[in-house]
Design an enzyme around this catalytic site. Structure first.
Site, mmCIF file in Angstrom:
data_model
loop_
_atom_site.group_PDB
_atom_site.id
_atom_site.type_symbol
_atom_site.label_atom_id
_atom_site.label_comp_id
_atom_site.label_asym_id
_atom_site.label_seq_id
_atom_site.Cartn_x
_atom_site.Cartn_y
_atom_site.Cartn_z
ATOM 1 N N ARG A 226 0.847 -1.190 0.000
ATOM 2 C CA ARG A 226 0.000 0.000 0.000
ATOM 3 C C ARG A 226 0.885 1.243 0.000
ATOM 4 O O ARG A 226 1.963 1.274 0.608
ATOM 5 C CB ARG A 226 -0.906 0.031 1.237
ATOM 6 C CG ARG A 226 -2.044 -0.982 1.207
ATOM 7 C CD ARG A 226 -3.107 -0.639 0.157
ATOM 8 N NE ARG A 226 -4.225 -1.566 0.149
ATOM 9 C CZ ARG A 226 -4.336 -2.620 -0.664
ATOM 10 N NH1 ARG A 226 -3.399 -2.899 -1.551
ATOM 11 N NH2 ARG A 226 -5.412 -3.388 -0.613
ATOM 12 N N HIS A 274 -0.900 -0.100 -9.791
ATOM 13 C CA HIS A 274 -1.562 -1.028 -8.857
ATOM 14 C C HIS A 274 -2.017 -2.284 -9.612
ATOM 15 O O HIS A 274 -3.214 -2.605 -9.659
ATOM 16 C CB HIS A 274 -2.754 -0.347 -8.163
ATOM 17 C CG HIS A 274 -3.182 -1.072 -6.911
ATOM 18 N ND1 HIS A 274 -3.570 -0.424 -5.769
ATOM 19 C CD2 HIS A 274 -3.275 -2.401 -6.622
ATOM 20 C CE1 HIS A 274 -3.896 -1.313 -4.833
ATOM 21 N NE2 HIS A 274 -3.717 -2.530 -5.336
HETATM 22 P P1 NDP Z 1 -1.520 -11.653 4.996
HETATM 23 O O1 NDP Z 1 -2.461 -11.086 5.977
HETATM 24 O O2 NDP Z 1 -1.643 -13.078 4.606
HETATM 25 O O3 NDP Z 1 -0.018 -11.422 5.495
HETATM 26 C C1 NDP Z 1 0.390 -10.312 6.214
HETATM 27 C C2 NDP Z 1 1.782 -10.538 6.760
HETATM 28 O O4 NDP Z 1 2.232 -9.329 7.384
HETATM 29 C C3 NDP Z 1 1.836 -11.634 7.841
HETATM 30 O O5 NDP Z 1 3.008 -12.395 7.718
HETATM 31 C C4 NDP Z 1 1.880 -10.818 9.146
HETATM 32 O O6 NDP Z 1 2.552 -11.480 10.207
HETATM 33 C C5 NDP Z 1 2.676 -9.612 8.698
HETATM 34 N N1 NDP Z 1 2.422 -8.461 9.568
HETATM 35 C C6 NDP Z 1 1.266 -7.799 9.784
HETATM 36 N N2 NDP Z 1 1.422 -6.803 10.660
HETATM 37 C C7 NDP Z 1 2.716 -6.834 11.032
HETATM 38 C C8 NDP Z 1 3.498 -6.073 11.938
HETATM 39 N N3 NDP Z 1 2.972 -5.052 12.642
HETATM 40 N N4 NDP Z 1 4.794 -6.392 12.080
HETATM 41 C C9 NDP Z 1 5.330 -7.417 11.383
HETATM 42 N N5 NDP Z 1 4.661 -8.181 10.515
HETATM 43 C C10 NDP Z 1 3.361 -7.900 10.346
HETATM 44 O O7 NDP Z 1 -1.640 -10.730 3.699
HETATM 45 P P2 NDP Z 1 -1.316 -11.087 2.172
HETATM 46 O O8 NDP Z 1 0.031 -11.688 2.114
HETATM 47 O O9 NDP Z 1 -2.425 -11.828 1.551
HETATM 48 O O10 NDP Z 1 -1.323 -9.619 1.532
HETATM 49 C C11 NDP Z 1 -0.441 -8.609 1.997
HETATM 50 C C12 NDP Z 1 -0.842 -7.251 1.452
HETATM 51 O O11 NDP Z 1 -0.519 -7.166 0.073
HETATM 52 C C13 NDP Z 1 -2.335 -6.926 1.486
HETATM 53 O O12 NDP Z 1 -2.736 -6.505 2.773
HETATM 54 C C14 NDP Z 1 -2.458 -5.838 0.451
HETATM 55 O O13 NDP Z 1 -2.293 -4.567 1.055
HETATM 56 C C15 NDP Z 1 -1.295 -6.106 -0.499
HETATM 57 N N6 NDP Z 1 -1.756 -6.525 -1.821
HETATM 58 C C16 NDP Z 1 -1.444 -5.734 -2.901
HETATM 59 C C17 NDP Z 1 -1.833 -6.097 -4.168
HETATM 60 C C18 NDP Z 1 -1.450 -5.279 -5.351
HETATM 61 O O14 NDP Z 1 -1.928 -5.529 -6.461
HETATM 62 N N7 NDP Z 1 -0.571 -4.320 -5.220
HETATM 63 C C19 NDP Z 1 -2.610 -7.328 -4.411
HETATM 64 C C20 NDP Z 1 -2.855 -8.092 -3.213
HETATM 65 C C21 NDP Z 1 -2.448 -7.687 -1.976
HETATM 66 P P3 NDP Z 1 1.995 -12.859 10.832
HETATM 67 O O15 NDP Z 1 2.141 -13.895 9.738
HETATM 68 O O16 NDP Z 1 2.896 -13.124 11.965
HETATM 69 O O17 NDP Z 1 0.560 -12.598 11.192
HETATM 70 C C1 OXD Z 2 -5.613 -6.362 -2.864
HETATM 71 C C2 OXD Z 2 -5.232 -5.431 -3.939
HETATM 72 O O1 OXD Z 2 -5.484 -6.019 -1.693
HETATM 73 O O2 OXD Z 2 -5.508 -5.734 -5.118
HETATM 74 O O3 OXD Z 2 -6.044 -7.478 -3.200
HETATM 75 O O4 OXD Z 2 -4.616 -4.400 -3.662
#
Ligand code: NDP
Ligand code: OXD
Length: 311
Positions: A226, A274
């Protein structure tokens, strides 16, 4: 079973048709704001992307909001009843796209294609001595559904790969760092930083001067999570001062990125709109329909969001 569809910037018809096929007999429609004085048609579940507050306020009988993306930051900004569950997409065809995007960007920097692109424009035949893979370690912030797949894909190219998350991870060949205490060691070990964190109050502005300065000299940033994770001016300053060598940015504080934003003309920045991992309609419908059936069967479903934690 009644489902209402409210997804900004998404053509509804193919989705509605897909759900009708996946859930025969379902009553599904696209939400339109109800004119004042009329009673809204109420649904049991909603399929959403960035719905307005008015939608939530009108749909008073919803049990589940199925988000057609992984990130739920736009939903958590709304005023939601505490009984309403949020369910995010788990992969649904996104991890392979994210892996392609990130591996492409890392390899572009490692093999210095960014320089060869410039050499091509200037008709320059200029061999560059290959760098050492062992000195090109990649750090992935976030090791969830997408971050863990991306880390494993990078590991296949034999880059040293580290991940940082809240809880420890066991991924073959990948070193796991956890929590704020281990963030400095993780950053110090990183030449290319990939951001795949969710946007939460804890992670907003995490890509700031204090943290980015701890990366190895000549570092690169790949932000696919993001825009609000990045303090834009801090990144620009570190690129201009030479501590950072480049950034590949897919997400921005304001999207579309405004025409007058300094990122557009910066020679060390590559911008994509994006698009690193698009929502795949068929996979998403199959996943959400499967989860709806599981809800009615009283089974566990993956992807329930913890509203306090923010992801
Ligand atoms: P998940 O919720 O599966 O993974 C999030 C990860 O971040 C987990 O490993 C979590 O740790 C870690 N995390 C969260 N908060 C913290 C913190 N404060 N400190 C350290 N680690 C933290 O999400 P996804 O992998 O599915 O997606 C990640 C992000 O990617 C989405 O939220 C979205 O914003 C972005 N995205 C962007 C897209 C694009 O087209 N640009 C498409 C899809 C997603 P833990 O495992 O220990 O809980
Ligand atoms: C998502 C994205 O969060 O597309 O899936 O950004």
């Amino acid at each position: 079973m009644k489902i209402v569809f409210c997804c900004t910037n998404t053509k509804a018809d193919p989705w509605l048709e897909g759900f009708r096929q996946a859930l025969p007999g379902v009553d599904i429609w696209e939400w339109q704001a109800t004119p004042a004085g009329q009673a809204p048609k109420l649904a049991d579940h909603a399929v959403v992307w960035s719905p307005p507050q008015q939608f939530i306020d009108e749909q008073t009988q919803l049990q589940n909001l199925f988000n057609i993306g992984a990130g739920v930051d736009a939903l958590l900004k709304l005023n939601l009843p505490s009984s309403l569950n949020i369910v995010r997409l788990n992969d649904a065809g996104m991890s392979v796209q994210m892996s392609e995007y990130v591996c492409h960007a890392v390899i572009r920097y490692f093999r210095e294609f960014n320089h060869y692109e410039k050499d091509t424009q200037e008709k320059r035949w200029s061999y560059r001595k290959p760098g050492l893979r062992s000195e090109f370690s990649v750090g992935v912030l976030g090791a969830g559904v997408l971050g863990s797949k991306v880390a494993q894909a990078l590991q296949q190219f034999e880059f040293p790969v580290n991940v940082w998350s809240r809880s420890p991870k066991q991924l073959a060949g990948v070193k796991s760092f956890t929590g704020p205490d281990q963030l400095p060691a993780f950053l110090k070990a990183t030449r290319v930083l990939v951001n795949l964190l969710p946007l939460t109050p804890d992670t907003e502005n995490v890509l700031n001067r204090a943290n980015l300065s701890q990366l190895q000299a000549g570092a690169f940033l790949i932000n696919v999570a993001r825009g609000k994770h990045v303090v834009d001016q801090d990144l620009l300053d570190l690129l201009d001062q030479g501590h950072m060598a480049g950034a590949t940015l897919d997400v921005f504080r304001v999207e579309p990125l405004p025409q007058d934003h300094a990122f557009w003309n910066h020679p060390k920045i590559v911008i994509t709109p994006h698009t690193s991992a698009r929502t795949m309609r068929e996979e998403s419908i199959a996943q959400i329909a499967g989860k709806i059936k599981a809800v009615y069967a009283g089974q566990f479903i993956e992807g329930r969001v913890d509203k306090i934690r923010g992801y």
